[in-house]
Motif scaffolding. Structure first.
Motif, PDB file in Angstrom:
ATOM      1  N   GLY A 176      53.941 -50.410 -59.393  1.00 49.34           N
ATOM      2  CA  GLY A 176      54.382 -51.757 -59.082  1.00 49.34           C
ATOM      3  C   GLY A 176      55.752 -51.782 -58.445  1.00 49.34           C
ATOM      4  N   ALA A 177      56.656 -50.938 -58.947  1.00 45.73           N
ATOM      5  CA  ALA A 177      57.997 -50.854 -58.363  1.00 45.73           C
ATOM      6  C   ALA A 177      57.927 -50.412 -56.907  1.00 45.73           C
ATOM      7  CB  ALA A 177      58.862 -49.898 -59.181  1.00 45.73           C
ATOM      8  N   VAL A 178      57.010 -49.508 -56.608  1.00 51.79           N
ATOM      9  CA  VAL A 178      56.872 -49.009 -55.234  1.00 51.79           C
ATOM     10  C   VAL A 178      56.304 -50.093 -54.314  1.00 51.79           C
ATOM     11  CG1 VAL A 178      55.696 -47.327 -53.751  1.00 51.79           C
ATOM     12  CG2 VAL A 178      56.649 -46.612 -55.955  1.00 51.79           C
ATOM     13  N   VAL A 179      55.300 -50.845 -54.783  1.00 47.74           N
ATOM     14  CA  VAL A 179      54.721 -51.851 -53.885  1.00 47.74           C
ATOM     15  C   VAL A 179      55.643 -53.052 -53.698  1.00 47.74           C
ATOM     16  CG1 VAL A 179      52.331 -51.126 -54.193  1.00 47.74           C
ATOM     17  CG2 VAL A 179      53.279 -52.863 -55.735  1.00 47.74           C
ATOM     18  N   TYR A 180      56.520 -53.351 -54.657  1.00 49.48           N
ATOM     19  CA  TYR A 180      57.564 -54.348 -54.390  1.00 49.48           C
ATOM     20  C   TYR A 180      58.346 -53.943 -53.139  1.00 49.48           C
ATOM     21  CZ  TYR A 180      57.719 -57.279 -58.679  1.00 49.48           C
ATOM     22  OH  TYR A 180      57.463 -58.182 -59.674  1.00 49.48           O
ATOM     23  N   GLN A 181      58.791 -52.692 -53.130  1.00 50.12           N
ATOM     24  CA  GLN A 181      59.590 -52.183 -52.015  1.00 50.12           C
ATOM     25  C   GLN A 181      58.785 -52.189 -50.718  1.00 50.12           C
ATOM     26  OE1 GLN A 181      62.785 -51.238 -51.706  1.00 50.12           O
ATOM     27  NE2 GLN A 181      62.566 -50.502 -49.608  1.00 50.12           N
ATOM     28  N   ALA A 182      57.570 -51.669 -50.766  1.00 49.43           N
ATOM     29  CA  ALA A 182      56.764 -51.536 -49.551  1.00 49.43           C
ATOM     30  C   ALA A 182      56.394 -52.895 -48.965  1.00 49.43           C
ATOM     31  CB  ALA A 182      55.506 -50.732 -49.850  1.00 49.43           C
ATOM     32  N   ALA A 183      55.989 -53.826 -49.817  1.00 49.42           N
ATOM     33  CA  ALA A 183      55.503 -55.118 -49.316  1.00 49.42           C
ATOM     34  C   ALA A 183      56.622 -56.012 -48.803  1.00 49.42           C
ATOM     35  CB  ALA A 183      54.726 -55.839 -50.415  1.00 49.42           C
ATOM     36  N   LEU A 184      57.686 -56.144 -49.589  1.00 49.57           N
ATOM     37  CA  LEU A 184      58.720 -57.117 -49.231  1.00 49.57           C
ATOM     38  C   LEU A 184      59.574 -56.672 -48.052  1.00 49.57           C
ATOM     39  CD1 LEU A 184      59.801 -58.279 -52.788  1.00 49.57           C
ATOM     40  CD2 LEU A 184      58.065 -59.247 -51.268  1.00 49.57           C
ATOM     41  N   SER A 185      59.561 -55.381 -47.750  1.00 50.54           N
ATOM     42  CA  SER A 185      60.317 -54.887 -46.587  1.00 50.54           C
ATOM     43  C   SER A 185      59.435 -54.700 -45.360  1.00 50.54           C
ATOM     44  CB  SER A 185      60.983 -53.544 -46.926  1.00 50.54           C
ATOM     45  OG  SER A 185      60.002 -52.547 -47.195  1.00 50.54           O
ATOM     46  N   HIS A 186      58.130 -54.958 -45.483  1.00 50.83           N
ATOM     47  CA  HIS A 186      57.210 -54.662 -44.381  1.00 50.83           C
ATOM     48  C   HIS A 186      57.393 -55.650 -43.233  1.00 50.83           C
ATOM     49  CE1 HIS A 186      53.920 -52.369 -42.817  1.00 50.83           C
ATOM     50  NE2 HIS A 186      53.270 -53.468 -42.496  1.00 50.83           N
ATOM     51  N   PRO A 187      57.429 -55.173 -41.994  1.00 50.88           N
ATOM     52  CA  PRO A 187      57.727 -56.040 -40.855  1.00 50.88           C
ATOM     53  C   PRO A 187      56.546 -56.844 -40.325  1.00 50.88           C
ATOM     54  CG  PRO A 187      57.502 -53.782 -40.107  1.00 50.88           C
ATOM     55  CD  PRO A 187      57.403 -53.745 -41.606  1.00 50.88           C
ATOM     56  N   GLU A 188      55.392 -56.746 -40.970  1.00 54.76           N
ATOM     57  CA  GLU A 188      54.225 -57.539 -40.581  1.00 54.76           C
ATOM     58  C   GLU A 188      53.711 -58.257 -41.826  1.00 54.76           C
ATOM     59  OE1 GLU A 188      51.818 -54.895 -37.432  1.00 54.76           O
ATOM     60  OE2 GLU A 188      52.257 -53.901 -39.331  1.00 54.76           O
ATOM     61  N   PRO A 189      53.137 -59.453 -41.682  1.00 50.59           N
ATOM     62  CA  PRO A 189      52.638 -60.179 -42.848  1.00 50.59           C
ATOM     63  C   PRO A 189      51.463 -59.460 -43.508  1.00 50.59           C
ATOM     64  CG  PRO A 189      51.992 -61.284 -40.815  1.00 50.59           C
ATOM     65  CD  PRO A 189      52.967 -60.219 -40.431  1.00 50.59           C
ATOM     66  N   LEU A 190      51.538 -59.334 -44.813  1.00 46.64           N
ATOM     67  CA  LEU A 190      50.461 -58.731 -45.595  1.00 46.64           C
ATOM     68  C   LEU A 190      49.646 -59.836 -46.271  1.00 46.64           C
ATOM     69  CD1 LEU A 190      52.503 -55.807 -47.187  1.00 46.64           C
ATOM     70  CD2 LEU A 190      50.835 -55.624 -45.326  1.00 46.64           C
ATOM     71  N   GLY A 191      48.545 -59.432 -46.915  1.00 51.35           N
ATOM     72  CA  GLY A 191      47.659 -60.412 -47.527  1.00 51.35           C
ATOM     73  C   GLY A 191      48.073 -60.844 -48.919  1.00 51.35           C
ATOM     74  N   GLY A 192      48.743 -59.970 -49.654  1.00 53.27           N
ATOM     75  CA  GLY A 192      49.140 -60.309 -51.012  1.00 53.27           C
ATOM     76  C   GLY A 192      49.794 -59.131 -51.700  1.00 53.27           C
ATOM     77  N   LEU A 193      50.462 -59.425 -52.820  1.00 48.88           N
ATOM     78  CA  LEU A 193      51.135 -58.409 -53.631  1.00 48.88           C
ATOM     79  C   LEU A 193      50.812 -58.672 -55.091  1.00 48.88           C
ATOM     80  CD1 LEU A 193      53.180 -56.099 -54.095  1.00 48.88           C
ATOM     81  CD2 LEU A 193      55.001 -57.822 -53.998  1.00 48.88           C
ATOM     82  N   LEU A 194      50.195 -57.684 -55.751  1.00 49.00           N
ATOM     83  CA  LEU A 194      49.819 -57.776 -57.157  1.00 49.00           C
ATOM     84  C   LEU A 194      50.615 -56.737 -57.939  1.00 49.00           C
ATOM     85  CD1 LEU A 194      47.938 -58.759 -59.481  1.00 49.00           C
ATOM     86  CD2 LEU A 194      46.284 -57.039 -58.706  1.00 49.00           C
ATOM     87  N   VAL A 195      51.401 -57.195 -58.912  1.00 46.94           N
ATOM     88  CA  VAL A 195      52.280 -56.299 -59.668  1.00 46.94           C
ATOM     89  C   VAL A 195      51.929 -56.392 -61.149  1.00 46.94           C
ATOM     90  CG1 VAL A 195      54.657 -55.751 -60.267  1.00 46.94           C
ATOM     91  CG2 VAL A 195      54.116 -56.563 -57.962  1.00 46.94           C
ATOM     92  N   LEU A 196      51.546 -55.256 -61.736  1.00 53.35           N
ATOM     93  CA  LEU A 196      51.058 -55.218 -63.111  1.00 53.35           C
ATOM     94  C   LEU A 196      52.015 -54.437 -63.997  1.00 53.35           C
ATOM     95  CD1 LEU A 196      47.432 -54.124 -62.118  1.00 53.35           C
ATOM     96  CD2 LEU A 196      48.286 -56.466 -62.340  1.00 53.35           C
ATOM     97  N   SER A 197      52.532 -55.080 -65.049  1.00 58.08           N
ATOM     98  CA  SER A 197      53.343 -54.399 -66.074  1.00 58.08           C
ATOM     99  C   SER A 197      54.441 -53.553 -65.455  1.00 58.08           C
ATOM    100  CB  SER A 197      52.438 -53.531 -66.954  1.00 58.08           C
ATOM    101  OG  SER A 197      51.401 -54.298 -67.531  1.00 58.08           O
ATOM    102  N   SER A 198      55.231 -54.163 -64.584  1.00 56.89           N
ATOM    103  CA  SER A 198      56.197 -53.388 -63.810  1.00 56.89           C
ATOM    104  C   SER A 198      57.556 -54.072 -63.768  1.00 56.89           C
ATOM    105  CB  SER A 198      55.659 -53.144 -62.396  1.00 56.89           C
ATOM    106  OG  SER A 198      56.460 -52.225 -61.693  1.00 56.89           O
ATOM    107  N   TYR A 199      58.407 -53.607 -62.844  1.00 61.30           N
ATOM    108  CA  TYR A 199      59.774 -54.091 -62.721  1.00 61.30           C
ATOM    109  C   TYR A 199      60.220 -53.925 -61.270  1.00 61.30           C
ATOM    110  CZ  TYR A 199      60.457 -49.047 -63.341  1.00 61.30           C
ATOM    111  OH  TYR A 199      60.363 -47.683 -63.230  1.00 61.30           O
ATOM    112  N   PHE A 200      61.223 -54.694 -60.884  1.00 58.43           N
ATOM    113  CA  PHE A 200      61.716 -54.717 -59.507  1.00 58.43           C
ATOM    114  C   PHE A 200      62.893 -53.745 -59.417  1.00 58.43           C
ATOM    115  CE2 PHE A 200      62.751 -58.003 -55.920  1.00 58.43           C
ATOM    116  CZ  PHE A 200      62.716 -56.985 -54.988  1.00 58.43           C
ATOM    117  N   ALA A 201      62.586 -52.469 -59.240  1.00 55.87           N
ATOM    118  CA  ALA A 201      63.611 -51.422 -59.330  1.00 55.87           C
ATOM    119  C   ALA A 201      64.616 -51.457 -58.186  1.00 55.87           C
ATOM    120  CB  ALA A 201      62.943 -50.052 -59.393  1.00 55.87           C
TER     121      ALA A 201
END
Length: 218
Positions: free
Chosen positions: A120-145
């Motif tokens: 989840g920490a990794v997909v926060y980074q990957a999704a929110l910094s991505h330069p193209e719109p994505l479809g969604g972000l699902l974060v399970l039992s995680s933290y915003f590192a």
């Protein structure tokens, strides 16, 4: 180009959407692949599921024991001191998987990133910094590192985000999930939060909610 090794589950029809789902510390891509038969949302018939395997590395909090990990965890404090460079490297590997899906004919706004715990920490980074719109972000039992170092991109300012957490989680305290939710909401993101009476795991009601959410974003 080289990619992370993955478990891939192809849809019944030609794929026009994809879910890239990252596991937690010490697990592998098979960990969540077993959930796919339990998912039943309308577009599942044309959604490819991709479950990458993390590389193995020494993990400081586990005495330097080598195990599958997306990054090293240096201290198990409430603030979770982590190796940010390793986390960013793992996020870059996820971005390569996004690019591969685009090459396969799936547009970026039909790609959902999901991650459990470390994943989840990794997909926060990957999704929110991505330069193209994505479809969604699902974060399970995680933290915003990487909340302090993230270079967010405006392309995903309207990204649908769902955070789920267990109220009895003694590995990643629910307070960290709540903290991420509040921070993202303050930054103007479209974020929802759901909690369940469970530990560091998944539960049946949660899967029902994931099904409904996938049905909306895909």
């Amino acid at each position: 180009m080289t990619y992370l090794p993955c478990v891939e589950i192809e849809p019944k029809q030609q794929a026009d959407s994809a879910v890239i789902w990252l596991h937690g510390l010490g697990a592998d891509g098979h960990d969540f692949a077993s959930l796919v038969p339990q998912l039943d949302f309308p577009k599942k018939i044309s959604t490819r599921f991709i479950f990458p395997h993390a590389p193995s590395m020494p993990v400081t909090i586990n005495g330097g024991y080598v195990m599958p990990a997306w990054y090293d965890i240096l201290e198990m404090t409430i603030d979770r001191k982590v190796d940010v460079m390793q986390l960013e490297k793992s996020a870059a590997e996820v971005v390569k998987l996004i690019a591969r899906e685009k090459e396969r004919g799936v547009t970026s706004d039909r790609i959902v990133l999901a991650g459990f715990s470390q994943g989840g920490a990794v997909v926060y980074q990957a999704a929110l910094s991505h330069p193209e719109p994505l479809g969604g972000l699902l974060v399970l039992s995680s933290y915003f590192a990487t909340q302090e170092t993230l270079q967010a991109h405006s392309a995903n300012q309207q990204l649908p985000i769902l955070i789920q957490h267990g109220t009895q989680d003694n590995v990643v305290p629910e307070a960290l999930g709540q903290r991420a939710f509040q921070l993202l909401r303050e930054r103007g993101y479209r974020v929802d939060y759901q909690k369940y009476p469970m530990a560091h795991t998944l539960c049946v009601p949660q899967l029902d909610d994931i099904n409904r959410w996938f049905g909306r974003v895909l």
